[in-house]
Enzyme design. Structure first.
Site, PDB file in Angstrom:
ATOM      1  CG  ASP A 145      -8.085   4.082  -0.452  1.00 31.92           C
ATOM      2  OD1 ASP A 145      -7.806   3.736   0.542  1.00 31.92           O
ATOM      3  OD2 ASP A 145      -7.616   5.282  -1.187  1.00 31.92           O
ATOM      4  CG  HIS A 158      -1.930   1.128   1.164  1.00 31.19           C
ATOM      5  ND1 HIS A 158      -1.569   2.432   1.924  1.00 31.19           N
ATOM      6  CD2 HIS A 158      -3.296   1.343   1.118  1.00 31.19           C
ATOM      7  CE1 HIS A 158      -2.541   3.146   1.677  1.00 31.19           C
ATOM      8  NE2 HIS A 158      -3.529   2.574   1.322  1.00 31.19           N
TER       9      HIS A 158
HETATM   10 MN    MN Z   1      -5.809   3.223   0.688  1.00 34.33          MN
END
Ligand code: MN
Length: 346
Positions: free
Chosen positions: A309, A183
């Site tokens: 997200d 990430h």
């Molecule tokens: Mn993220």
């Protein structure tokens, strides 16, 4: 606006963030420490932990692992979230604090998954700065807590996973069959300065540049030849890399053939081929049909998964963009559900 869940597929969102109060307090302590030398962290968390109404609401959503989050999932038609401690997780801290906070947050995450087993799955936070402890915590997370892989928020204090001192982590992940979600993090001090004057260091662009570089470093190092079953997950449609496949293959092949750099040795595969052997992309933050279809066309239906997200990009109607993708029913189910079930052993 509300998006209904559907019987055609389960929408599994695979890059969804949470925060614990302990990690939040530790971030506040870092920001208050004059000697703490990470301008990207200061710029990101100095903003998110400010008293602006939008960021106060954001932090509330990050911390909630219960009713608010479930309500937001229901409003956006999300059946399941794969949760990970938000970036940079524990990777900004000194190793002892990082080890303690990784364990504590993994325990809290596992408790939330036990409470909502059909709505949440989780990835383990690990103290990358102490590889031996990271291996133990990853093993505990997967075997004891039932977590489904590791979250690694790109560089750890300017260091990258292609450094062999971190390879015990890669070896353990491969042996456990546990994917590593690579990430984004803010660019490290050595990289960030040209981004900051125009505010380009965060999610707008700097995240992708830094994380794409990290993924390439891992591939070019030969780590995926050493650990051929290891699986990475890469968000934001691969941080731009699929668009570069042709040139990456051409130029990497040429520089290796010319023996230009000791750190770039021959690989078992073409560089782009690792994206169909060891990497699965997610659509986090990229609800845009042309880019998704391009990625689908070059990595294939088995290597692309949905992500929202949340809560950073919580826009319920964006789900309609991915619902409307011109994919077959079988590929749509792979995209939303089956690939995530396979990659994360759900
Ligand atoms: Mn993220």
């Amino acid at each position: 606006m509300t998006v209904a869940r559907t019987s055609a597929y389960r929408r599994i969102a695979t890059e969804e963030a949470f925060f614990t109060r302990e990690v939040m307090q530790a971030y506040r302590a870092l920001l208050a420490e004059p000697a703490f030398d990470d301008p990207g962290f200061r710029r990101l968390w100095g903003t998110f932990l400010s008293d602006r109404p939008r960021t106060v609401k954001l932090v509330e959503r990050l911390i909630d692992l219960g009713e608010q989050r479930i309500a937001d999932m229901d409003a956006s038609g999300i059946d399941m979230q794969v949760l990970a401690l938000t970036s940079p997780g524990v990777q900004a801290f000194d190793a002892p604090l990082a080890r303690d906070l990784a364990q504590a947050s993994n325990d809290q995450l596992a408790a939330a998954v036990r409470k909502y087993p059909d709505r949440f799955a989780g990835l383990a936070a690990i103290a990358v700065q102490d590889p031996a402890a990271a291996v133990k915590e990853l093993e505990r997370g997967v075997r004891t807590l039932g977590l489904k892989g590791a979250i690694i928020n790109s560089h750890t204090r300017g260091e990258y996973l292609d450094d062999a001192k971190f390879w015990p982590i890669l070896e353990a992940a491969e042996a456990l069959g546990a994917p590593i979600y690579l990430h984004p993090n803010t660019p490290p001090r050595a990289m960030i300065e040209p981004f900051t004057g125009r505010g380009l260091d965060g999610a707008v662009f700097g995240f992708a540049v830094e994380t794409a570089l990290h993924m390439l470093r891992i591939i070019v190092s030969g780590a995926l030849d050493r650990f051929p079953k290891l699986q990475f997950v890469l968000g934001h449609l691969g941080e731009g890399l699929p668009y570069w496949f042709f040139r990456l293959d051409f130029m990497h092949g040429r520089m290796v053939a010319d023996k230009r750099f000791a750190g770039a040795q021959p690989l078992a595969r073409k560089l782009s081929e690792y994206f169909t052997a060891n990497i699965t992309l997610t659509t986090s933050g990229m609800a845009w049909q042309p880019a998704i279809m391009f990625a689908h066309s070059v990595v294939g239906a088995e290597r692309l998964m949905y992500a929202m997200d949340y809560p950073y990009q919580y826009v319920p109607e964006e789900v309609l963009v991915t619902d409307a993708l011109p994919l077959s029913a079988a590929d749509k189910k792979r995209f939303y559900q089956s690939n995530a079930e396979k990659v994360f052993s759900l």
